[in-house]
Design a protein around this motif. Structure first.
Motif, short mmCIF file in Angstrom:
data_model
loop_
_atom_site.label_atom_id
_atom_site.label_comp_id
_atom_site.label_asym_id
_atom_site.label_seq_id
_atom_site.Cartn_x
_atom_site.Cartn_y
_atom_site.Cartn_z
N TYR A 1 0.82 -1.21 0.00
CA TYR A 1 0.00 0.00 0.00
C TYR A 1 0.85 1.26 0.00
N THR B 1 0.55 5.29 3.85
CA THR B 1 -0.90 5.48 3.94
C THR B 1 -1.24 6.63 4.88
N LEU C 1 -6.53 5.86 7.66
CA LEU C 1 -6.53 4.60 8.41
C LEU C 1 -7.92 4.34 8.97
N VAL D 1 -6.74 0.91 6.59
CA VAL D 1 -6.58 0.71 5.14
C VAL D 1 -7.43 -0.46 4.68
N LYS E 1 -8.06 0.16 -1.43
CA LYS E 1 -7.06 1.19 -1.65
C LYS E 1 -6.06 0.72 -2.70
N ASN F 1 -6.52 -8.43 3.66
CA ASN F 1 -5.65 -7.96 4.73
C ASN F 1 -5.67 -8.98 5.87
N TYR G 1 0.45 2.49 9.87
CA TYR G 1 -0.42 1.50 9.22
C TYR G 1 -1.34 0.83 10.23
N ALA H 1 -4.79 -1.84 9.52
CA ALA H 1 -5.57 -2.49 8.47
C ALA H 1 -7.04 -2.60 8.84
#
Length: 334
Positions: A126, A129, A132, A134, A138, A247, A294, A296
Motif C-alpha cells: 500500500y 498510507t 486509516l 486501510v 485502496k 488484509n 499503518y 488495516a
C-alpha cells in the motif's frame, strides 16, 4: 479458532518456503489434521514423521508440474523476504518473487489442473498510507523494490485467476510476530523477536525517531489460521471475486515505542532484567517505508471466512517473552 478438520481431511497440502518463519509454523499446525503435507525447500530439511520433503527449484516449470499434479492446496511462501536485500539485488528479488508465480501458472495451464494458491504478500504494498484503517480497495502504491515485486506477483495471480487457470488468494500480512519453529533470517523481519533477545542479553535498545509511528501487529498463530481459512474459502465466492486480496492484521494500531515498552516490562516482570530504551536519529539511507503509519481494515476477511484475531497484543507479547525466557532465564540469566 475455526475447526478445519472436515474441510482439510484427506487433502494434499504443499508448502513452499516451508522452513521459513511462517512456513514452519504453518507446517506445525497442519500436522494436527488428517492430511498429507509436502514441504518444498531449496535444501534438505530435518525429517519430520509423516511429512514428505522435496528439494526443488521453483524457477523451473517442471518443479511446479510435480507440485500441482499432487497438491490440492499450495501455500506459496518462498522468495525474498527482505526489503533491503531487494534494494541491493533487485534482479534477484524480481526473479525469486515473480518467476515462480509465472512457472506455477504455466504448469497449471499445461496440465489443466486448477490448484488453490494462497500467496504470502505484504501490507507494505500500500505504500505510505494517510487514511486509516486501510481497506483492500485502496490502490497499492509501492515505494520499495520489494513491495513492487510483491505487487507484480499479486497481479500475475489475479490475471491467471480471472482466466480460471488457478484459484489464487493473496494475503497482505501486517507485522507478524511471535515464536515459530524457525526464526526469520532477514535483518528487517522478526523485529519483536530480535529485541526480546536483546533485552534478555542485557543490551540497550534504540528506537529510531520518536517511535510514535503506528504498526498493526498480528500474532503468528492468527496468521497461520488466516492461511487455513483462505485455503478452504468457498470456490463459488472466488469465481465471483476472481482473485481475492485480503488484509491479515489485528485491525489495531500501536506505536513502536509502546510495543518496545510492553516487551521491556514483561521481560522485567519475569526475569528482573531492566532494559534501557533510548531514541536515536534515523540512520542514513533508511527507506521511507520504515516511517509509515499503518492500521488495516480486517472486515473483508472476517465477512468471507469468519476469521478474526484471537490473540491480543498484550497476550501475544506475554507468549513471546515466555518463549525466549526458557532459553535465557534458566541459563545465562539467573
Amino acid at each position: 479458532m475455526i475447526d478445519f478438520s472436515n474441510k482439510l481431511e484427506g487433502k494434499v497440502v504443499c508448502i513452499t518456503g516451508a522452513n521459513g518463519y511462517i512456513g514452519s509454523a504453518l507446517t506445525q499446525e497442519l500436522e494436527k489434521y488428517s492430511l498429507k503435507i509436502i514441504r518444498v525447500s531449496r535444501k534438505n530439511l530435518s525429517p519430520k514423521s509423516g511429512v514428505e520433503d522435496w528439494v526443488l527449484d521453483l524457477n523451473k516449470e517442471s518443479s511446479w508440474i510435480k507440485i500441482i499434479i499432487k497438491s490440492d492446496i499450495i501455500f506459496h511462501l518462498a522468495g525474498n523476504t527482505s526489503v533491503y536485500n531487494a534494494e541491493k539485488e533487485p534482479k534477484e528479488s524480481l526473479i525469486s518473487t515473480l518467476l515462480p508465480i509465472i512457472q506455477l501458472i504455466n504448469a497449471s495451464k499445461k496440465i489443466s489442473r486448477i490448484p488453490r494458491i494462497v500467496f504470502s504478500s505484504t501490507a507494505t504494498v500500500y505504500g505510505l498510507t494517510e487514511i486509516l484503517p486501510v481497506l483492500e480497495t485502496k490502490s497499492p502504491n509501492p515505494i520499495t523494490t520489494y513491495d513492487l515485486h510483491k505487487f507484480f506477483a499479486e497481479q500475475q495471480l489475479s490475471l491467471a485467476s480471472s482466466s480460471n487457470i488457478i484459484s489464487g488468494i493473496s494475503l497482505r500480512l501486517a507485522n507478524v510476530y511471535g515464536p515459530s519453529p524457525t526464526e526469520s533470517l532477514s535483518q528487517d523481519r522478526g523485529i519483536l523477536s530480535k529485541i526480546t533477545r536483546m533485552m534478555f542479553e542485557l543490551k540497550d535498545l534504540e528506537i529510531y525517531g520518536n517511535g510514535e509511528y503506528l504498526r498493526d501487529y498480528i500474532y503468528i498463530d492468527d496468521v497461520v489460521n488466516a492461511f487455513l481459512c483462505a485455503s478452504v474459502l468457498n470456490y463459488d465466492i472466488l469465481i465471483n471475486k476472481k482473485n481475492i486480496l485480503l488484509n491479515v492484521a489485528s485491525g489495531n494500531g500501536n506505536s513502536v515505542k509502546e510495543v518496545f515498552s510492553l516487551i521491556s516490562n514483561e521481560v522485567e516482570r519475569i526475569s528482573g532484567i531492566k532494559s534501557s530504551i533510548k531514541n536515536v536519529a534515523w540512520p542514513k539511507g533508511v527507506n521511507e517505508i520504515e516511517k509509515r503509519n499503518y492500521i488495516a481494515s480486517i472486515e473483508l476477511i472476517k465477512s468471507l471466512t469468519g476469521w478474526e484475531p484471537s490473540v491480543s497484543l498484550d497476550k501475544g507479547i506475554q507468549l513471546l517473552v515466555k518463549h525466549y525466557s526458557k532459553e535465557y532465564v534458566n541459563n545465562e540469566v539467573s
